[in-house]
Design a protein around this motif. Structure first.
Motif, PDB file in Angstrom:
ATOM      1  N   THR A  46       1.739   9.258  11.752  1.00 10.99           N
ATOM      2  CA  THR A  46       2.849   8.317  11.547  1.00 10.99           C
ATOM      3  C   THR A  46       2.812   7.536  10.192  1.00 10.99           C
ATOM      4  O   THR A  46       3.814   7.211   9.669  1.00 10.99           O
ATOM      5  N   LEU A  47       1.631   7.359   9.934  1.00 11.97           N
ATOM      6  CA  LEU A  47       1.625   6.690   8.376  1.00 11.97           C
ATOM      7  C   LEU A  47       2.358   7.393   7.293  1.00 11.97           C
ATOM      8  O   LEU A  47       3.208   6.933   6.532  1.00 11.97           O
ATOM      9  N   MET A  48       2.044   8.918   7.217  1.00 15.58           N
ATOM     10  CA  MET A  48       3.022   9.825   6.444  1.00 15.58           C
ATOM     11  C   MET A  48       4.152   9.869   6.702  1.00 15.58           C
ATOM     12  O   MET A  48       5.144   9.876   5.702  1.00 15.58           O
ATOM     13  N   ASN A  49       4.587   9.592   7.777  1.00 15.68           N
ATOM     14  CA  ASN A  49       6.013   9.682   8.261  1.00 15.68           C
ATOM     15  C   ASN A  49       6.653   8.293   7.768  1.00 15.68           C
ATOM     16  O   ASN A  49       7.871   8.257   7.398  1.00 15.68           O
ATOM     17  N   LEU A  91      -0.158  16.010  -2.079  1.00 18.28           N
ATOM     18  CA  LEU A  91       0.317  14.810  -1.659  1.00 18.28           C
ATOM     19  C   LEU A  91       1.928  14.849  -1.764  1.00 18.28           C
ATOM     20  O   LEU A  91       2.613  14.567  -0.924  1.00 18.28           O
ATOM     21  N   LYS A  92       2.339  15.460  -2.799  1.00 20.26           N
ATOM     22  CA  LYS A  92       3.741  15.485  -3.098  1.00 20.26           C
ATOM     23  C   LYS A  92       4.487  16.500  -2.118  1.00 20.26           C
ATOM     24  O   LYS A  92       5.734  16.354  -2.043  1.00 20.26           O
ATOM     25  N   ILE A 116       0.777  -1.116   0.055  1.00 20.04           N
ATOM     26  CA  ILE A 116       0.181   0.030  -0.037  1.00 20.04           C
ATOM     27  C   ILE A 116       0.982   1.127   0.033  1.00 20.04           C
ATOM     28  O   ILE A 116       1.630   1.297   0.761  1.00 20.04           O
ATOM     29  N   LYS A 117       0.851   2.309  -1.060  1.00 20.49           N
ATOM     30  CA  LYS A 117       1.327   3.454  -0.898  1.00 20.49           C
ATOM     31  C   LYS A 117       0.451   4.697  -1.008  1.00 20.49           C
ATOM     32  O   LYS A 117       0.964   5.579  -0.238  1.00 20.49           O
ATOM     33  N   GLY A 130       6.082   7.296   4.940  1.00 17.72           N
ATOM     34  CA  GLY A 130       6.295   7.425   3.275  1.00 17.72           C
ATOM     35  C   GLY A 130       5.075   6.945   2.616  1.00 17.72           C
ATOM     36  O   GLY A 130       4.672   7.345   1.607  1.00 17.72           O
ATOM     37  N   LEU A 131       3.776   6.861   3.436  1.00 19.39           N
ATOM     38  CA  LEU A 131       2.493   6.662   2.687  1.00 19.39           C
ATOM     39  C   LEU A 131       1.903   7.932   2.362  1.00 19.39           C
ATOM     40  O   LEU A 131       1.939   8.939   3.109  1.00 19.39           O
ATOM     41  N   GLU A 132       1.158   8.012   1.409  1.00 18.12           N
ATOM     42  CA  GLU A 132       0.330   9.298   0.932  1.00 18.12           C
ATOM     43  C   GLU A 132      -1.117   9.044   1.660  1.00 18.12           C
ATOM     44  O   GLU A 132      -1.648   7.958   1.390  1.00 18.12           O
TER      45      GLU A 132
END
Length: 273
Positions: free
Chosen positions: A41-44, A129-130, A8-9, A46-48
């Motif tokens: 936490t998920l964004m840290n 997101l970028k 999952i990304k 690397g998930l978008e």
């Protein structure tokens, strides 16, 4: 069943009013803080992440010290407008605590139905997101009217979240609700109700498992969530329905633990229910 979310990304998380607002109409600060912690936490990692949030009406009722949602459309719009500001203010405060920047994206149905405006909103979300910014999406209730032709209104944020997951090509839609998932029958009536771990298609039997609408502060119900699951099936996506009482359990669910009801076709999933 085995759930593998390692690939999952990009994911869309939909949070319902029942997670954000306590039964007494007060704001559920603990849940909102947990939501901010998990997403950050998920964004840290690397998930978008894209958050589709209900709650404007609940926040508005709280700010204006009103107990019931008014029947008049213009009154609903006014209260939601007040609530949207209060909700985003609190989100900004909570996410800032975890060093996460948020943005607000308000949509109406016509925006995603016209190719040019859909491209514009898609580009905006992609840019956010970028930049490592969390888009918080809600329906623009101040101008959406549930008319006979439904030209401007999505109906509820369950549907909106599936639409967003579809046009942003998200790998997973996580829907937080006030129930643990989809049961084979109403668990508030039948003590022997069994939680469905995996659903590979929306059958007539599955539809019969669903009840009515949601809480007095929200508009969604289980049937609405099943319609969203069908939309994810239609685009080859997957959805996880789980209880939002403790948003931190999303981290456990994404790690593969069997939490909630996993909606995925046979092609996507490893096992069946």
């Amino acid at each position: 069943m085995k759930r593998n979310f390692e690939s999952i990304k990009r994911l869309v998380i939909k949070v319902g009013t029942s997670t954000l607002i306590l039964p007494n109409g007060k704001i559920n600060l603990e849940s909102i803080d947990g939501l901010a912690f998990v997403i950050s936490t998920l964004m840290n990692r690397g998930l978008e992440v894209i958050l589709v949030s209900s709650g404007a009406m609940g926040f508005g009722l709280n700010v204006l010290d009103k107990e019931k949602r008014p029947k008049e459309i213009d009154q609903q719009q006014a209260i939601s407008s007040v609530g949207q500001v209060a909700m985003m203010s609190l989100y900004t405060q909570m996410f800032n605590h975890y060093s996460t920047t948020v943005s607000q994206v308000l949509l109406t149905r016509d925006v995603v139905e016209y190719p040019k405006s859909l491209k514009n909103v898609t580009n905006s979300i992609e840019s956010l997101l970028k930049m490592g910014i969390l888009p918080i999406i809600n329906e623009n209730d101040a101008i959406s009217v549930d008319e006979m032709d439904h030209q401007t209104k999505f109906g509820d944020n369950d549907r909106l979240s599936a639409i967003v997951a579809s046009f942003t090509q998200a790998d997973l839609l996580i829907m937080l609700s006030d129930v643990d998932g989809l049961y084979d029958k109403n668990p508030t009536i039948y003590e022997d109700a069994v939680l469905r771990s995996h659903v590979s298609e929306i059958t007539d039997d599955i539809l019969r498992s669903a009840g009515g609408a949601g809480s007095k502060f929200g508009t969604g119900g289980m049937r609405s969530k099943l319609k969203s699951a069908q939309m994810m099936f239609d685009v080859g996506g997957q959805m996880l329905l789980m209880n939002g009482k403790d948003p931190r359990k999303m981290l456990t669910a994404i790690s593969g633990e069997n939490i909630g009801t996993y909606f995925a076709s046979e092609v996507t999933a490893d096992d069946d229910y």
